[in-house]
Scaffold this motif. Structure first.
Motif, mmCIF file in Angstrom:
data_model
loop_
_atom_site.group_PDB
_atom_site.id
_atom_site.type_symbol
_atom_site.label_atom_id
_atom_site.label_comp_id
_atom_site.label_asym_id
_atom_site.label_seq_id
_atom_site.Cartn_x
_atom_site.Cartn_y
_atom_site.Cartn_z
ATOM 1 N N LEU A 289 51.028 28.229 52.438
ATOM 2 C CA LEU A 289 51.674 29.470 52.868
ATOM 3 C C LEU A 289 51.104 30.679 52.126
ATOM 4 O O LEU A 289 50.812 31.709 52.739
ATOM 5 C CB LEU A 289 53.188 29.400 52.620
ATOM 6 C CG LEU A 289 53.985 28.472 53.536
ATOM 7 C CD1 LEU A 289 55.466 28.509 53.169
ATOM 8 C CD2 LEU A 289 53.789 28.853 54.987
ATOM 9 N N LEU A 290 50.947 30.527 50.808
ATOM 10 C CA LEU A 290 50.394 31.647 50.033
ATOM 11 C C LEU A 290 49.003 32.006 50.533
ATOM 12 O O LEU A 290 48.666 33.177 50.709
ATOM 13 C CB LEU A 290 50.344 31.294 48.541
ATOM 14 C CG LEU A 290 51.667 31.375 47.781
ATOM 15 C CD1 LEU A 290 51.477 30.892 46.341
ATOM 16 C CD2 LEU A 290 52.201 32.800 47.784
ATOM 17 N N ASN A 291 48.183 30.988 50.749
ATOM 18 C CA ASN A 291 46.822 31.239 51.210
ATOM 19 C C ASN A 291 46.819 31.956 52.551
ATOM 20 O O ASN A 291 46.137 32.970 52.737
ATOM 21 C CB ASN A 291 46.051 29.923 51.322
ATOM 22 C CG ASN A 291 44.677 30.134 51.918
ATOM 23 O OD1 ASN A 291 44.503 30.121 53.119
ATOM 24 N ND2 ASN A 291 43.693 30.366 51.051
ATOM 25 N N ILE A 292 47.621 31.432 53.500
ATOM 26 C CA ILE A 292 47.625 32.022 54.839
ATOM 27 C C ILE A 292 48.134 33.464 54.783
ATOM 28 O O ILE A 292 47.580 34.359 55.417
ATOM 29 C CB ILE A 292 48.481 31.157 55.804
ATOM 30 C CG1 ILE A 292 47.768 29.817 56.028
ATOM 31 C CG2 ILE A 292 48.704 31.870 57.123
ATOM 32 C CD1 ILE A 292 48.600 28.804 56.792
ATOM 33 N N CYS A 293 49.195 33.685 53.992
ATOM 34 C CA CYS A 293 49.756 35.036 53.912
ATOM 35 C C CYS A 293 48.768 36.027 53.311
ATOM 36 O O CYS A 293 48.717 37.191 53.704
ATOM 37 C CB CYS A 293 51.052 35.034 53.115
ATOM 38 S SG CYS A 293 52.400 34.286 54.043
ATOM 39 N N VAL A 294 47.938 35.576 52.384
ATOM 40 C CA VAL A 294 46.903 36.451 51.828
ATOM 41 C C VAL A 294 45.877 36.782 52.903
ATOM 42 O O VAL A 294 45.535 37.936 53.138
ATOM 43 C CB VAL A 294 46.203 35.778 50.625
ATOM 44 C CG1 VAL A 294 44.906 36.501 50.292
ATOM 45 C CG2 VAL A 294 47.126 35.756 49.424
ATOM 46 N N VAL A 295 45.414 35.733 53.562
ATOM 47 C CA VAL A 295 44.334 35.888 54.533
ATOM 48 C C VAL A 295 44.727 36.822 55.682
ATOM 49 O O VAL A 295 43.912 37.606 56.165
ATOM 50 C CB VAL A 295 43.925 34.489 55.053
ATOM 51 C CG1 VAL A 295 43.079 34.596 56.283
ATOM 52 C CG2 VAL A 295 43.190 33.739 53.959
ATOM 53 N N ILE A 296 45.987 36.750 56.092
ATOM 54 C CA ILE A 296 46.403 37.605 57.205
ATOM 55 C C ILE A 296 46.970 38.939 56.723
ATOM 56 O O ILE A 296 47.477 39.727 57.514
ATOM 57 C CB ILE A 296 47.430 36.893 58.116
ATOM 58 C CG1 ILE A 296 48.710 36.564 57.347
ATOM 59 C CG2 ILE A 296 46.828 35.637 58.729
ATOM 60 C CD1 ILE A 296 49.748 35.859 58.183
ATOM 61 N N GLY A 297 46.847 39.178 55.428
ATOM 62 C CA GLY A 297 47.212 40.503 54.915
ATOM 63 C C GLY A 297 48.698 40.734 54.793
ATOM 64 O O GLY A 297 49.161 41.858 54.935
#
Lengths: 634, 362
Positions: free
Chosen positions: B317-325
């Motif tokens: 979740l952390l990774n995805i939330c970073v990637v999508i800004g």
């Protein structure tokens, strides 16, 4: 249950995790669907590099489609520094071919930019140089097509056409005035590159450039060339400070020819002084018109019903006194007792002073303004002059008197052409204009047409008819006789104005002018000629400007296909003039009868027989006294 | 014999990991070819780790999970020693600015990743043992917070903020399910908020840093750079993507696309559809793990299986939330997808342990 509490909290966390995942998915959906366009455009501009392809500038053609401003294709060098592996080597080879500095070239090929134009040494390369660069086959070194403006007739129509800068931007004349139309839209070859600037093996996208719109002028190249030729002759003959000529169709304001000296070569405008290239004298220069202005005064008086030109008379004693100031006639001793028709034939100053006083300043000035003096004509060029008129409240009788014969005010040549056109075309004032049609560059179909701008009716038709007659009479019998052409009806008026130098009239420098039209009964062309400070000749408009106008009229006869006429006012001869007589009709008569009738002519025969079947010149035409008449027998 | 549930969990995990390797190839071959002259460089390394970790999974699922309960203290001690050793220059090697890994042959091992498992085991054991006093913040919660704090500080010394965050959030979530009072979490949350506000008041530029992820175009070449490049990958992907291997952003626009930002490359090549599939994999894996946790009849196993599962999903979740800004860049990898041996190994070990717990319930 024992684990109930734990299980509830685990489920909460599970729900929160799923919720965050759903939010993430929604966010991705938003990015990919709603921001798609914006991001895709931005990303596309990040990925792609564009090699520019410059658009062809719109051509400029004359009224019959002959090209006056063209484009020639040249090649320019651009480099994409990221794609050049060995920068030193590329810089060395390129600088050798171009003969430019190695360090400069190294700067170009090492610059931190996506595309670098090698300017100026890499612009407009010759074919040989381009070939050599092409043969290097260096990645990141490209040759792109550039088009360069080219004026096939060099100096012809230079002030009207203007010129363009190195980036094909219009800098003066029509090139500047219609720059938005002439400028096309550049195209490009778009290719994709990676983050380091290397070209990717993806399809290149070609965006075709859009050429600018072609301008079709009202100018007739043949007439323009004839006018240019006459101006060159005038320069050779009189070494004047400047010469101006304008030809216009009085019925709609289409400018047929416009030229002046000094002029310049639009291809090499850099070689001339800014005064020469920036001053389009026919529309820029303002000066005292002199006697050509008398046409306006005369027209105003007729239109107001103040004079009957055939019956009302004026006695010129050689000078007239107005408010204590004495104004002299150009002819010492005056013209004596004359009709007002003779007043204009003689260009008699006191006669015009009298007309001015009869009109009063309000009336005269209102006509002068109605004829368009004092304001720009609105011709489609930059840099037009306004001219200066006396303001009514500062105008006494002396100013009124001088204005009446064309002194003390200043006007532009194009204003005079506009005014006289209105006066002789039946009374409608038209704005002069140069661009007739906007053409689609490929098919030459008309995109937009310019209609002449009608600025209103300024005088009665009857007045116009009378003025035309009077001006034809001026050419046939009066001061304009040097513009007379046998068998053609020409009206006109000469002008001789002193130029003002440092606020006082120069006693030796004159602007000699002539304004005329043809045919006098139904004018198709108005011609204005002005010569400033002609040297080695009598300072009189009739001797210098009228013959130039006559030659332009002669050319116009062929070019505009003007029919000869026998109804004109016959020329009145002075002892200096070659006399012309009407040729009697002898067709159908026997040779002997014809001989008797053609007594005084030199007769030549062609063909065999006893009867005249054709003659040249035809019956009713004017021929020189003792001139040759050719009879065809059959 | 594993239960049917476990079989599906294992299958989906293997599919996910294989998909991850395929995506690592797609994302990295240009970069690998440029840097190492070997387009398969990263794929080879990741595949080796994958096979190794797969073997581990098959071994671990047969091992009785009771051993973790018994050896929890020892495991934590080993983790502690490794975390200290990695800080010593010469032993620990620097990657991306943090001294966070040991190089062993061609492979790198990140002790902080393993500390995650060690801590989850230890905290699970502690909470299972002290279930009765867990409502007492002072007696029950503070001691374990102290342990967590020490490890957090050690990892922050590397510094590896991303992993430290993942570990803390995971452990706090175990505390949460173990029954620590809600008011405690609210207090901690308020404290954290106050701390952030305090930091901003002291140095207002931090505000800009924090909100720059919301509008990365404020600083397109600095803090916003990665997010912008990521959005340039995700956006043009559209609904169906550019197609496998056809990402443009991996062509040196997105730095090291095979690691933290591999999610961007997936969305660029497979579009929204690809993202749906990837998130569905994660949701399924977490769902299966939660189910195992719920059905186990032992508190330690409950906490352990939940903690290990949560450790994976929170990282995703952390990774995805970073990637999508959605949140600022933290430097967390995407489990099963991002290139990185330790990360894959730890995720697979977690799965192996969870499977062994599931087996125990039979």
């Amino acid at each position: 249950m024992f684990y109930n509490n734990v299980h509830t909290r685990i489920r909460y966390i599970f729900l929160v995790v799923i919720l965050v995942l759903v939010i993430a998915i929604a966010r991705v959906f938003y990015i990919q669907v709603f921001s798609y366009k914006k991001l895709n455009t931005l990303a596309e501009s990040l990925w792609s590099r564009k090699l520019p392809i410059s658009a062809d500038r719109g051509k400029i053609v004359d009224r019959r489609g002959r090209v006056l401003a063209d484009n020639i294709t040249t090649t320019s060098l651009i480099v994409i520094p990221n794609q050049i592996e060995n920068k030193e080597d590329a810089a060395k080879k390129l600088s050798e071919i171009l003969g430019s500095g190695y360090n400069d070239m190294l700067k170009h090929v090492s610059k931190k930019t996506s595309i670098e134009r090698v300017h100026p040494e890499g612009r407009r390369l010759s074919y040989e140089v381009a070939e050599k660069i092409d043969a290097l086959k260096i990645d990141g070194v490209y040759l792109v097509k550039e088009s360069k403006r080219y004026y096939p007739y060099d100096t012809v129509l230079s002030h009207v056409l203007g010129y363009v800068g190195i980036d094909n931007q219009g800098l003066s004349g029509l090139e500047l005035y219609y720059d938005d139309y002439l400028t096309g839209e550049d195209g490009s070859i778009k290719y994709f590159s990676d983050g380091k600037g290397h070209k990717l093996e993806l399809a290149e996208i070609y965006e075709a450039p859009t050429s600018g719109v072609t301008l079709q002028l009202t100018i007739d190249l043949d007439l323009q060339l004839a006018v240019e030729n006459e101006l060159d002759n005038a320069v050779a003959k009189y070494d004047p400070d400047s010469v101006i000529a304008i030809a216009m169709n009085p019925k709609n304001g289409e400018v047929l020819a416009m030229a002046s000296r000094p002029n310049f070569d639009s291809n090499n405008y850099q070689n001339y002084t800014t005064e020469v290239i920036n001053r389009n004298l026919p529309i820029w220069m303002t000066f005292e018109p002199g006697s050509t202005m008398k046409i306006s005064t005369y027209t105003a008086a007729i239109n107001e019903g103040l004079i009957n030109i055939f019956e009302d008379r004026f006695t010129d004693s050689g000078a007239i006194t107005v408010d204590g100031a004495t104004l002299h006639c150009w002819k010492h001793g005056g013209h004596g007792n004359q009709t007002y028709l003779e007043v204009i034939e003689n260009s008699c100053n006191p006669g015009f002073v009298n007309l001015g006083l009869m009109l009063q300043k309000e009336k005269l000035m209102s006509y002068i303004k109605k004829f368009g003096f004092g304001t720009k004509t609105g011709i489609d060029l930059n840099g037009e002059g306004n001219g200066i008129l006396f303001s009514l409240d500062k105008m006494g009788n002396v100013e009124l008197a001088t204005t009446a014969f064309g002194q003390g005010i200043s006007v532009t040549p194009i204003q005079q052409v506009q005014a006289v056109s209105a006066i002789i075309n039946g009374g409608t004032l038209y704005s002069p204009f140069l661009v007739k049609n906007f053409l689609e560059p490929e098919t030459n179909t008309i995109v937009k047409s310019v209609t002449s701008e009608n600025k209103g009716t300024v005088i009665k038709k009857e007045t116009s008819d009378l003025v035309r007659y009077a001006l034809e009479s001026v050419v046939a019998k009066g001061s304009g006789h040097n513009a007379y052409i046998e068998n053609y009806r020409i009206g006109g008026k000469t002008g001789t104005a002193q130029t003002v130098e440092n606020g006082i009239y120069s006693s030796s420098k004159y602007i000699l002018s002539f304004i005329g039209f043809m045919p006098a009964d139904d004018p198709e062309i108005v011609v204005y000629v002005a010569v400033q400070n002609a040297k080695g000749v009598v300072q009189y408009g009739g001797t210098v400007a009228a013959p130039i106008a006559r030659n332009i009229f002669l050319s116009a006869i062929d070019i505009l296909d003007i029919e000869p006429s026998t109804e004109g006012i016959p020329k009145e001869y002075t002892w200096l003039d070659q006399k012309y007589v009407t040729v009697p009709d002898v067709v159908g008569l026997s040779v002997n009868e014809a001989k008797k009738i053609l007594k005084g002519f030199n007769i030549e025969y062609s063909g065999e027989g006893d009867t005249v079947i054709y003659m040249s010149p035809k019956a009713g035409m004017y021929a020189k006294e003792n001139g040759t008449v050719v009879l065809m027998l059959g | 014999m594993p239960k049917k549930d476990d079989k599906w969990l294992l299958i989906i995990v293997i599919i996910t990991a294989i998909f991850g390797i395929v995506m690592i190839y797609s994302a990295s071959f240009i970069w690998a070819d440029y840097k190492f002259n070997d387009p398969f460089k990263f794929v080879k390394a990741q595949s080796a780790f994958f096979i190794m970790s797969l073997l581990l999974v098959f071994i671990l699922r047969k091992i009785n999970p009771k051993i973790y309960y018994e050896k929890a203290n020892l495991i934590l001690l080993i983790c502690f020693i490794l975390l200290v050793l990695v800080l010593i220059p010469g032993l620990g090697k620097i990657r991306n600015g943090s001294r966070s890994w040991f190089g062993i042959g061609g492979f790198g091992i990140q002790p902080s990743e393993f500390a995650k498992i060690g801590l989850i085991i230890y905290v699970s054991k502690y909470l299972a043992n002290n279930n009765r006093i867990i409502t007492d913040i002072k007696k029950g919660v503070f001691p374990i917070l102290l342990v967590i704090g020490v490890f957090f500080l050690l990892i922050m010394l590397e510094p590896d903020f991303g992993t430290a965050m993942v570990i803390v959030i995971t452990l706090v979530s175990i505390l949460f399910i173990s029954g620590v009072k809600l008011s405690f979490f609210i207090k901690i949350g308020l404290l954290g908020l106050l701390g952030i506000v305090g930091l901003i008041v002291v140095a207002p530029y931090r505000m800009l840093r924090i909100v720059s992820f919301l509008n990365p175009w404020v600083d397109p070449l600095g803090s916003g750079y990665q997010i912008i490049q990521s959005l340039y990958a995700i956006g043009p992907g559209g609904l169906l993507g550019q197609g496998f291997l056809k990402s443009r952003q991996k062509q040196f626009y997105l730095p090291e696309p095979q690691t933290d930002f591999i999610f961007s490359i997936i969305s660029e090549e497979f579009g929204f559809l690809g993202i749906l599939i990837v998130t569905a994999f994660f949701a399924f894996i977490f769902y299966k793990i939660v189910k195992i946790s719920l059905t186990s009849d032992n508190l330690f196993y409950k906490y352990l299986s939940f903690g290990l599962g949560f450790g994976i999903i929170i990282q995703a979740l952390l990774n995805i939330c970073v990637v999508i800004g959605v949140i600022p860049v933290t430097g967390v990898t995407l489990p099963f997808f991002s290139y990185g041996g330790s990360s894959l190994l730890v995720s697979m070990i977690s799965i192996g342990i969870i499977l062994s717990i599931s087996n125990k319930q039979k």
